[in-house]
Scaffold this motif. Sequence first.
Motif, PDB file in Angstrom:
ATOM      1  N   SER B 133       0.676  -1.042   0.118  1.00 22.78           N
ATOM      2  CA  SER B 133      -0.168   0.600  -0.352  1.00 22.78           C
ATOM      3  C   SER B 133       1.603   1.663  -0.278  1.00 22.78           C
ATOM      4  O   SER B 133       0.583   2.304  -1.269  1.00 22.78           O
ATOM      5  CB  SER B 133      -0.819  -0.121   1.217  1.00 22.78           C
ATOM      6  N   PRO B 134       2.022   1.200   0.961  1.00 16.86           N
ATOM      7  CA  PRO B 134       2.717   2.868   1.349  1.00 16.86           C
ATOM      8  C   PRO B 134       2.457   3.016  -0.561  1.00 16.86           C
ATOM      9  O   PRO B 134       3.294   4.189  -0.847  1.00 16.86           O
ATOM     10  CB  PRO B 134       3.902   2.359   1.950  1.00 16.86           C
ATOM     11  N   ALA B 135       4.199   1.667  -0.638  1.00 11.56           N
ATOM     12  CA  ALA B 135       4.655   2.502  -2.840  1.00 11.56           C
ATOM     13  C   ALA B 135       3.150   2.613  -3.556  1.00 11.56           C
ATOM     14  O   ALA B 135       3.019   3.351  -4.617  1.00 11.56           O
ATOM     15  CB  ALA B 135       4.548   0.446  -2.882  1.00 11.56           C
ATOM     16  N   LEU B 136       1.858   1.940  -3.384  1.00 14.86           N
ATOM     17  CA  LEU B 136       0.772   2.076  -4.541  1.00 14.86           C
ATOM     18  C   LEU B 136       0.408   3.680  -4.130  1.00 14.86           C
ATOM     19  O   LEU B 136      -0.481   4.135  -4.878  1.00 14.86           O
ATOM     20  CB  LEU B 136      -0.157   1.117  -4.015  1.00 14.86           C
ATOM     21  N   LEU B 137       0.497   4.335  -2.613  1.00 20.76           N
ATOM     22  CA  LEU B 137      -0.595   5.364  -2.353  1.00 20.76           C
ATOM     23  C   LEU B 137       0.586   6.321  -3.004  1.00 20.76           C
ATOM     24  O   LEU B 137       0.515   7.667  -3.077  1.00 20.76           O
ATOM     25  CB  LEU B 137      -0.252   5.925  -0.593  1.00 20.76           C
ATOM     26  N   ILE B 138       1.745   6.370  -3.624  1.00 22.62           N
ATOM     27  CA  ILE B 138       2.897   7.424  -4.029  1.00 22.62           C
ATOM     28  C   ILE B 138       2.803   7.315  -5.654  1.00 22.62           C
ATOM     29  O   ILE B 138       3.737   7.839  -6.392  1.00 22.62           O
ATOM     30  CB  ILE B 138       4.752   7.667  -3.136  1.00 22.62           C
ATOM     31  N   ALA B 139       2.217   6.305  -5.764  1.00 20.98           N
ATOM     32  CA  ALA B 139       2.112   5.693  -8.113  1.00 20.98           C
ATOM     33  C   ALA B 139       1.158   7.188  -8.291  1.00 20.98           C
ATOM     34  O   ALA B 139       0.554   7.325  -8.098  1.00 20.98           O
ATOM     35  CB  ALA B 139       1.363   4.654  -8.279  1.00 20.98           C
ATOM     36  N   ASN B 140       2.054   7.251  -9.601  1.00 24.50           N
ATOM     37  CA  ASN B 140       1.474   8.979 -10.422  1.00 24.50           C
ATOM     38  C   ASN B 140       0.356   8.257 -11.317  1.00 24.50           C
ATOM     39  O   ASN B 140      -0.600   9.146 -11.684  1.00 24.50           O
ATOM     40  CB  ASN B 140       2.667   9.925 -11.057  1.00 24.50           C
TER      41      ASN B 140
END
Lengths: 204, 344
Positions: B133-140
């Motif tokens: 989730s943390p990585a997905l949250l910063i996906a552009n």
Amino acid sequence: MASAARTSPTRGALVRLRTNLEFVQNGLNVLKLKRDRLAEELNLLLKEMNGRDKAEEQLMSIYSDFKTALAMQGNLRVRSAAYSVEKMKVNVNELSIMNVLVPKMRIDKKPSMSVIQDPSLYKVAEKMITLIDEWLDVARVEASIERIAYELTLVNRKVNALEKVVIPSYSTQIKYIEEFLSDEELEDFTRIKRLKAMSRETKT
Amino acid sequence: MKTARILFLIARTHGFQSHLLKTQDTIRLLRTNGLKEMIERLLTTDYSTELTRIAATEPTALQLERMFQVSLSKRWYSMLQITSGHLGELLEVHNSKLEIENLKTIIRAIHGENRITDEQLYSIPRQYQEVNSPALLIANTMSEMVDLLRESPYREIEEHLEEYESSRNPIFLEMYLDNKYYRDLWAEIGKTAYAGEILALIGTEVDMRNLELIVASKYMRLEPRLVRESIVDLRFRLRKATISALISADLQEIPAIRVWQSYAQILQKAVELVNEDKIAEMQTLFSQYLYSYAEETSIRNPNDLVYVFSYLQLCVREARNLTALAIGKQTKLSEEKLKNLLFL
């Protein structure tokens, strides 16, 4: 007027003061024209403001629907649905009315509501997007009124200052110089008369 | 013959269910004179510990909602700690619904070019998280997000990326997730020896979701093609032909289409509510049917595995009721209006 008060009572000063007075009076006329035009514009805008009540009523009805949808879905779901809506693009330009810059807005791109899958939120969003044109117009009218009213106050102040201070002061100065010059002329005339009489007496 | 593991789980669920608020409690909360009084009443319930944690200042409806969501997540995932084996896997698949909801929120945020934080997501214990989730949250971009899902059980989402990009509608990605969730759950339930009632419960959930969508689509004037794409591809009491007929029909023609008797009554009422422009009430109708069905199932089958799934549904009902109450109290919704939104 302090500068006028210091003016020496000469013919040159009188000519200069008369030129200045003429210029100030022309300026006053222009300002009065500007004031009338701004007042006219303000009246038109005030008429347009009548639409605000209707827009407010509609907004309150949407707010009531929104409260229901929010209570049913909760903040998390409402926000989640709202994230999918793309941002609206509004083009804001300025229009000059008698050198007063008023905003002019145009919606370039309205977001599509079809991405909202929840019907109660769709209902609110759809109504809101229809109302957004009216609210942008209300914002434009209000901002224009604010700017025009401010300019009108300034113009009024200038007109009052010219009418009640500057022009009377010039007039007083002109009158004073005219009287002074007239007195001087009379003095000269009397002196010449007297000199003529004296020279006549000496001849006889 | 039920195994000791199943009997233990059912017995524990009976204990958990006794912590749920009764209808009378919900009505008492409805009659409170504001958020403050509601919080005071909640202090005598299962939420007291959580409440004391956030009650340093007077909590807002948003804080309370967050707390109810955390409690829901805890209730769902605490079931996994008292079970193992296939039963554990089944419950894990069931609970992945929260993660799917999180993924849908992230998809929507990326689509709308919004930035969100994990505050806007359901909290899921780390050991049960299938995605980063943390990585997905910063996906552009959506392709970046799809790349991040490549190593997860949702890798097939990639196949729907092209459809999303051509239509610019996140529904295609969301529907993949929903369909996957229900398909996996259906398959997992099918592996248990007591599938019948559980399938009926989940099937009712799917049917209600599909029926609500079909009725809502008439109000929202959605294209039939988009409605077809948004339907969960599982059949319980609605045949494929019935669904097609419902999708093609006008709103007023819906009651005339032959469906299962109980569904026919709901559809009739739902159409009436849409005609009266009571959209929120229409949605409540379908959820109410599901929760009533779950409650009846739990009463009818107190010693079956379906009791556990009914309990999980009732936890959702409680969270939704309490959220509605908290928001309703804060926004000063009338008692009558608020009552119509509750699942009693």
